[in-house]
Write an enzyme that holds these catalytic residues in place. Structure first.
Site, PDB file in Angstrom:
ATOM      1  N   GLU A   1       2.174 -11.484 -55.671  1.00 58.38           N
ATOM      2  CA  GLU A   1       1.802 -10.453 -54.614  1.00 58.38           C
ATOM      3  C   GLU A   1       1.547  -9.668 -55.356  1.00 58.38           C
ATOM      4  OE1 GLU A   1       2.427 -10.613 -50.147  1.00 58.38           O
ATOM      5  OE2 GLU A   1       3.767 -12.386 -50.718  1.00 58.38           O
TER       6      GLU A   1
ATOM      7  N   GLU B   1      -3.121  -4.267 -42.571  1.00 55.04           N
ATOM      8  CA  GLU B   1      -2.397  -6.220 -42.466  1.00 55.04           C
ATOM      9  C   GLU B   1      -3.887  -6.981 -41.891  1.00 55.04           C
ATOM     10  OE1 GLU B   1       0.483  -7.444 -43.184  1.00 55.04           O
ATOM     11  OE2 GLU B   1       0.561  -5.453 -43.166  1.00 55.04           O
TER      12      GLU B   1
END
Length: 451
Positions: free
Chosen positions: A265, A325
């Site tokens: 990631e 987020e």
């Protein structure tokens, strides 16, 4: 996705960025495919990725059978994830065999499952039960795959970079794993990876832990101040390379520098509750990450290709927490790009498509040359970096080249430093070279040697 790690003093000491052009064709890149939100069904996602993008692999955070069925026959590789809470049970060999029978065998090989990630960032949780059972679970799943005749699926686990204990001297070459985790947890995991030829997966996020005063260093932007590792004399122009080389140094210190690294990631949000999140910054960061995945390497790992999974595929509107987020995605739920990083086929664009950051027009006379007082050792370091990491053709300063004579470190350094300066928009920061470069108004060209 990683949470903010402890303070990283190394990264607060560095401040740099570099202009990088993407290759004309992106050969391969992966994405993290999260599903929290009102998103299209998996079969539409799989078809979109296969027919409209150059994305060739996805990483999911579960073993959703609908997703695995959707990617069957697409040729797109899939990384599946064992939920963290399932790890202790998989330390039992029988349970591991049952897990493989239920979650891998019904879909493989029609679905090209490449890795099983056993949990996500387990050491960051601090849960001793999961940590102590992590490697036994990895071993048992690998044994279960081999027993079932599946040898092309590798077992790994994704680590947050809170596993690194950064040294205060600002040197990626002195990166080490945290005491207690180094020999007790990570060395056995690395030994497992070497034995099974599986990758060590890390999640290097410059977004977590950067210095707000040095945002450009985190997102590959100018102006920057190049910084040299005092031990290797390598120059770092961005935080991502420092994170990667710190990890490599920690692995090498334990004797496992040969183990392959996969970036599970990384990314940058296009919106958050701070000014450093924008469409432009997110696009610029991910363009440079893609560039680095195409065998650009790092100062300590030159020309090395890192299999990379950008976070993430979609803006996940169903995610709780801060604004960031919900804004990590490359695409909206209707498949329009949040911004363009060159992953759509046939030059398709739209959405938040952005040009590369504007550079000064090449008018007027500005050149970069070696500053008087800089030592030959410093200037040779500049030559080494520009010719290996700066993307400059250094043939003119080689024997027989148009700028070989006069044959001195100073003149050779001036030529390559200026070439880098001109390529990167002639900004003052691109002539800094740790204080050894100076911008001048007089053309230093000499005879056939044209600056």
């Amino acid at each position: 996705m990683a949470k903010a790690p402890p303070s990283i003093s190394l990264l607060l000491l560095l401040s740099a960025a570099v202009f990088l052009a993407l290759p004309a064709v992106i050969s391969a890149i992966g994405v993290n495919y999260g599903t929290l939100g009102n998103l299209p069904p998996p079969n539409e996602v799989a078809n979109f990725l296969k027919t409209q993008t150059s994305i060739d692999s996805v990483k999911i955070f579960n073993v959703d059978p609908n997703i695995l069925r959707a990617f069957a026959g697409t040729g797109i590789s899939v990384v599946v994830t064992v939920p963290n809470g399932d790890i202790p049970a998989l330390a039992n060999g029988r349970q591991a065999r049952r897990w493989v029978s239920a979650n891998i065998l019904p879909f493989h090989p029609q679905t090209k499952i490449k890795y099983i990630s056993v949990g996500n960032e387990i050491l960051l949780t601090g849960d001793n039960n999961m940590i102590s059972n992590l490697l036994p679970a990895m071993r048992n799943l690998n044994k279960a795959l081999v027993r079932a005749g599946v040898r092309d699926v590798k077992v790994t686990t994704a680590h947050s970079l809170n596993i690194i204990a950064y040294d205060l001297n600002g040197a990626p070459s002195s990166g080490r794993f945290r005491p207690g985790w180094d020999k007790g947890v990570l060395a056995p995991i690395l030994a497992y990876h070497r034995r099974t030829k599986s990758p060590f997966m890390i999640n290097p996020y410059p977004y977590f832990g950067f210095d707000p005063k040095n945002v450009n260093f985190a997102i590959f932007r100018s102006p920057y101040k190049a910084v040299r590792d005092p031990f290797t004399h390598k120059i770092y122009t961005n935080m991502y390379d420092a994170l990667m080389d710190s990890t490599y140094s920690a692995m090498k210190a334990l004797g496992y520098g040969d183990v392959n690294i996969v970036v599970g990631e990384t990314g940058w949000p296009s919106a958050c509750d701070a000014p450093w999140c924008s469409l432009e910054n997110a696009a610029w960061f991910n363009k440079n990450i893609i560039k680095r995945s195409q065998r650009q390497g790092t100062p300590l790992m030159p020309n090395r290709r890192f299999e990379t999974y950008i976070f993430g595929l979609f803006n996940e509107e169903g995610k709780p927490g801060p604004t960031a987020e919900r804004n990590w995605g490359l695409f909206h739920s209707d498949f329009s790009p949040v911004y363009d990083v060159g992953l759509l086929r046939n030059g398709q664009g739209g959405g938040g498509r952005l040009p590369a950051p504007a550079l000064p027009a090449p008018t007027g006379g500005k050149w970069c040359v070696a500053k008087w007082g800089a030592s030959d050792a410093q200037l040779q370091g500049n030559i080494d970096w520009v010719c290996s990491q700066g993307g400059i053709d250094c043939k003119p300063i080689q024997a027989g080249g148009s700028c070989f004579n006069p044959n001195s470190v100073r003149t050779h350094a001036s030529f390559v430093m200026n070439a880098y300066f001109q390529r990167n928009g002639r900004t003052d920061g691109s002539c800094n070279f740790s204080g050894t470069g100076v911008v001048v108004g007089n053309n230093p060209s000499n005879g056939a040697c044209r600056y």
